[in-house]
Design an enzyme around this catalytic site. Structure first.
Site, PDB file in Angstrom:
ATOM      1  N   ASP A  66       0.819  -1.214   0.000  1.00  0.00           N
ATOM      2  CA  ASP A  66       0.000   0.000   0.000  1.00  0.00           C
ATOM      3  C   ASP A  66       0.853   1.265   0.000  1.00  0.00           C
ATOM      4  O   ASP A  66       0.473   2.281  -0.583  1.00  0.00           O
ATOM      5  CB  ASP A  66      -0.928   0.004   1.216  1.00  0.00           C
ATOM      6  N   ASP A 140      -4.892  10.131   4.020  1.00  0.00           N
ATOM      7  CA  ASP A 140      -5.193  11.007   5.154  1.00  0.00           C
ATOM      8  C   ASP A 140      -4.175  12.123   5.331  1.00  0.00           C
ATOM      9  O   ASP A 140      -3.048  12.059   4.857  1.00  0.00           O
ATOM     10  CB  ASP A 140      -5.303  10.193   6.455  1.00  0.00           C
ATOM     11  N   THR A 179     -10.062   3.133   6.055  1.00  0.00           N
ATOM     12  CA  THR A 179      -9.634   1.836   6.579  1.00  0.00           C
ATOM     13  C   THR A 179      -8.159   1.832   6.965  1.00  0.00           C
ATOM     14  O   THR A 179      -7.600   0.766   7.226  1.00  0.00           O
ATOM     15  CB  THR A 179      -9.896   0.736   5.533  1.00  0.00           C
ATOM     16  N   ALA A 180      -7.532   3.007   7.013  1.00  0.00           N
ATOM     17  CA  ALA A 180      -6.129   3.106   7.415  1.00  0.00           C
ATOM     18  C   ALA A 180      -6.053   3.548   8.887  1.00  0.00           C
ATOM     19  O   ALA A 180      -6.694   2.959   9.748  1.00  0.00           O
ATOM     20  CB  ALA A 180      -5.388   4.065   6.480  1.00  0.00           C
ATOM     21  N   TYR A 181      -5.297   4.593   9.173  1.00  0.00           N
ATOM     22  CA  TYR A 181      -5.126   5.077  10.553  1.00  0.00           C
ATOM     23  C   TYR A 181      -6.480   5.397  11.184  1.00  0.00           C
ATOM     24  O   TYR A 181      -6.719   5.165  12.371  1.00  0.00           O
ATOM     25  CB  TYR A 181      -4.226   6.308  10.513  1.00  0.00           C
ATOM     26  N   ASN A 182      -7.395   5.913  10.390  1.00  0.00           N
ATOM     27  CA  ASN A 182      -8.722   6.295  10.869  1.00  0.00           C
ATOM     28  C   ASN A 182      -9.431   5.165  11.601  1.00  0.00           C
ATOM     29  O   ASN A 182      -9.991   5.354  12.687  1.00  0.00           O
ATOM     30  CB  ASN A 182      -9.566   6.762   9.678  1.00  0.00           C
TER      31      ASN A 182
END
Length: 276
Positions: A66, A140, A179-182
């Site tokens: 990614d 982000d 769907t990452a750090y969030n």
């Protein structure tokens, strides 16, 4: 969604990967597939992509994880070329397929059996004296504290104080970046077709702060103390160097190539164990 690739006219495909990793076998395998169609595979310099060179390419391939795909998105968005992510890394949530699927995918691809999905980026506008600098992030933009003091992030909409966040920081995520750090910070999963962005506090020093979802068209001004701004975890901006910071969804879109039968919810289950 409407396709923007003419299969019959493909001549050159750009390949973006970390050349210091051992991907020679994978690169040769892809090159052999395209040679059968008289298509040239062009290796792109990872550190700095030449936008003029991209104009000669029909689409781009990201070979890696990614992080590799994010780096390509942030460098190549201006070229408006479709991107195919092939996972040769670890999680590979954003990438469209694993390398083991590449051969079968391209058999379908050259039969025009694929789909294009679009996603908006975040636009970060920085003001410094008489200069306006625009930067973009796919996943982000994260304000994170830079010392032992709490980060202080004040958010304004239409010149009115929207909210004030105290804690470790604030995540501003696109729908694709949800769907990452969030998600790790308790933010919502958002379908990538949604034209929204999410504000999620990180370790807020409050019992009432919750994530909030905002629509395309909202542009926020942020005034911050004791923190740095990270774009996709790959670029660092020091807010103290700028007079004003605005963030919202960009008009710019990225186009991604996917398998025709790709099921986003199945990807959530396979990669993140969603619903299990």
């Amino acid at each position: 969604m409407k396709k923007c690739i003419n299969i019959e006219k493909i001549q050159k495909i750009g390949l973006f990967c970390r050349l210091n990793t051992n991907l020679n076998k994978q690169i040769d395998f892809l090159r052999a597939i395209f040679l059968q169609k008289n298509i040239e595979l062009v290796l792109l310099e990872q550190e700095k992509i030449n936008l003029k060179d991209l104009q000669e390419l029909d689409f781009l391939i990201s070979l890696g994880g990614d992080g590799t795909l994010l780096s390509l998105c942030r460098q190549a968005y201006q070229a408006k070329k479709p991107i195919l992510g092939i996972n040769a890394g670890n999680l590979g949530f954003l990438t469209a397929l694993s390398f083991n699927e590449a051969e079968s995918f391209f058999k379908d691809f050259f039969k025009n059996d694929f789909k294009i999905e679009k996603a908006k980026m975040l636009q970060i506008t920085l003001y410094k004296k008489n200069k306006i600098i625009k930067k973009f992030a796919f996943n982000d933009a994260v304000f994170s504290r830079d010392n032992a003091l709490m980060a202080n992030v004040e958010v304004f909409f239409e010149n009115k104080l929207f909210n004030a966040y105290y804690g470790d920081g604030l995540i501003i995520a696109s729908s694709s970046g949800s769907t990452a750090y969030n998600i790790s910070a308790g933010g919502p999963i958002v379908h990538p077709w949604s034209e929204i962005f999410v504000l999620t506090p990180v370790c807020s020093h409050s019992l009432t702060q919750r994530p909030i979802v905002l629509p395309y068209g909202f542009e926020l001004e942020l005034k911050v103390e004791h923190c740095l701004l990270y774009l996709d975890g790959q670029e660092v901006v020091d807010p103290k160097e700028y007079d004003k910071i605005l963030i919202g969804l960009s008009k710019k879109e990225l186009s991604f190539i996917h398998k025709k039968n790709r099921d986003y919810f199945q990807v959530l289950k396979e990669k993140l164990n969603w619903g299990k």
